[in-house]
Enzyme design. Sequence first.
Site, PDB file in Angstrom:
ATOM      1  N   GLY A  88      24.120  38.334  -0.179  1.00 19.95           N
ATOM      2  CA  GLY A  88      23.332  37.157  -0.520  1.00 19.95           C
ATOM      3  C   GLY A  88      24.185  36.095  -1.242  1.00 19.95           C
ATOM      4  O   GLY A  88      24.104  34.966  -0.875  1.00 19.95           O
ATOM      5  N   SER A  89      24.834  36.629  -2.076  1.00 16.62           N
ATOM      6  CA  SER A  89      25.810  35.724  -2.891  1.00 16.62           C
ATOM      7  C   SER A  89      26.836  34.902  -1.880  1.00 16.62           C
ATOM      8  O   SER A  89      27.096  33.843  -2.133  1.00 16.62           O
ATOM      9  CB  SER A  89      26.673  36.609  -3.563  1.00 16.62           C
ATOM     10  OG  SER A  89      25.924  37.292  -4.579  1.00 16.62           O
TER      11      SER A  89
ATOM     12  N   GLY B  22      25.257  46.336  -2.165  1.00 19.82           N
ATOM     13  CA  GLY B  22      26.509  46.289  -2.988  1.00 19.82           C
ATOM     14  C   GLY B  22      27.478  45.256  -2.537  1.00 19.82           C
ATOM     15  O   GLY B  22      28.910  45.361  -2.562  1.00 19.82           O
TER      16      GLY B  22
ATOM     17  N   LYS C 290      31.695  41.592   0.539  1.00 22.48           N
ATOM     18  CA  LYS C 290      32.788  42.075  -0.482  1.00 22.48           C
ATOM     19  C   LYS C 290      32.821  43.596  -0.736  1.00 22.48           C
ATOM     20  O   LYS C 290      31.981  44.086  -0.575  1.00 22.48           O
ATOM     21  CB  LYS C 290      32.993  41.191  -1.713  1.00 22.48           C
ATOM     22  CG  LYS C 290      31.408  41.293  -2.600  1.00 22.48           C
ATOM     23  CD  LYS C 290      31.394  42.385  -3.357  1.00 22.48           C
ATOM     24  CE  LYS C 290      30.320  42.317  -4.357  1.00 22.48           C
ATOM     25  NZ  LYS C 290      29.914  43.544  -4.911  1.00 22.48           N
TER      26      LYS C 290
ATOM     27  N   ASP D 226      28.340  36.970  -8.546  1.00 18.96           N
ATOM     28  CA  ASP D 226      29.118  37.422  -7.473  1.00 18.96           C
ATOM     29  C   ASP D 226      29.410  35.901  -6.435  1.00 18.96           C
ATOM     30  O   ASP D 226      30.520  35.995  -5.688  1.00 18.96           O
ATOM     31  CB  ASP D 226      28.470  38.357  -6.424  1.00 18.96           C
ATOM     32  CG  ASP D 226      28.619  39.733  -7.134  1.00 18.96           C
ATOM     33  OD1 ASP D 226      29.248  39.939  -8.109  1.00 18.96           O
ATOM     34  OD2 ASP D 226      27.783  40.504  -6.529  1.00 18.96           O
TER      35      ASP D 226
END
Length: 257
Positions: free
Chosen positions: A97-98, A93, A8, A131
């Site tokens: 991982g999310s 950023g 993202k 996130d």
Amino acid sequence: MRLFSPAKLNLFFRVLKKRPDGYHEIESLYQAIDLGDYLTFSIGKEQLTCTDPTLPCDQSNLILKAANLFRKKSGLEFGLQVHLEKNIPIQAGLGGGSSNAATTLWALNVLTGANVGVEKLKEWGAELGSDVSFFFSGGTAFCRGRGEIIEEMEPLPRLQGYLAKPPVGLSTPAVYQRVALPLPLSDQAFFNDLEPAAFSLMPELAELKDALYGMGFEQVTMTGSGTAFFCQGNVADPVLDGVRFIPVKAIQRSDWY
Ligand code: C5P
């Protein structure tokens, strides 16, 4: 089962205040992009392998944390075998991982036949990280709270540009700890309130931002807690010493799971 796990961007990122629970209240426009990892799942002996040897594959990895959470919430017992093809830079950023955690919840929901609704998956995801819930949205979303309160927005199909990723990375808690509140209100369309904190930890990031503008990009904004920058404007084949440029464009939910 092999699934795409997208990264993202944050097109703007406002930090409003620090909350009593230690998190920061934010308002941000999130956009999913065509850069992503691939995860291959099967039910079997619990094991995580990864193409990137620097990434920890133990219980600290959000993929295994997601599997643990799914077991706890669903009451089901299973082992999960996962192979992660890592393309999303870490400590950048970009929500890698999310996104992997969200993809794992999605895969387990299918593989176990638990058939939990997407709203539940968003809720469970929020327990793993601020996130994670976004990755169950349509791909363009206005996110509030810690980032987990999601309002769907119109898609931005023409959005494209380059990510500029320096060799250094930043840890999210370290950046948030450096935020000096209150911040002046930005009147720009693209901005990131975490930039001053990230730049004070790593002054070379401010230099990189200047250099990117110097190359002719029209808009350069750090994404999330850094260290990647989203660069828009007419620059063909950008090259800068030590910096990895990745062409990216906006995608919508129908492009992934
Ligand atoms: O939610 P997540 O685990 O990704 O957050 C990592 C850390 O980043 C938190 O422990 C907190 O220090 C910081 N954070 C924050 N405010 C947010 C999101 C994250 O302070 N909205």
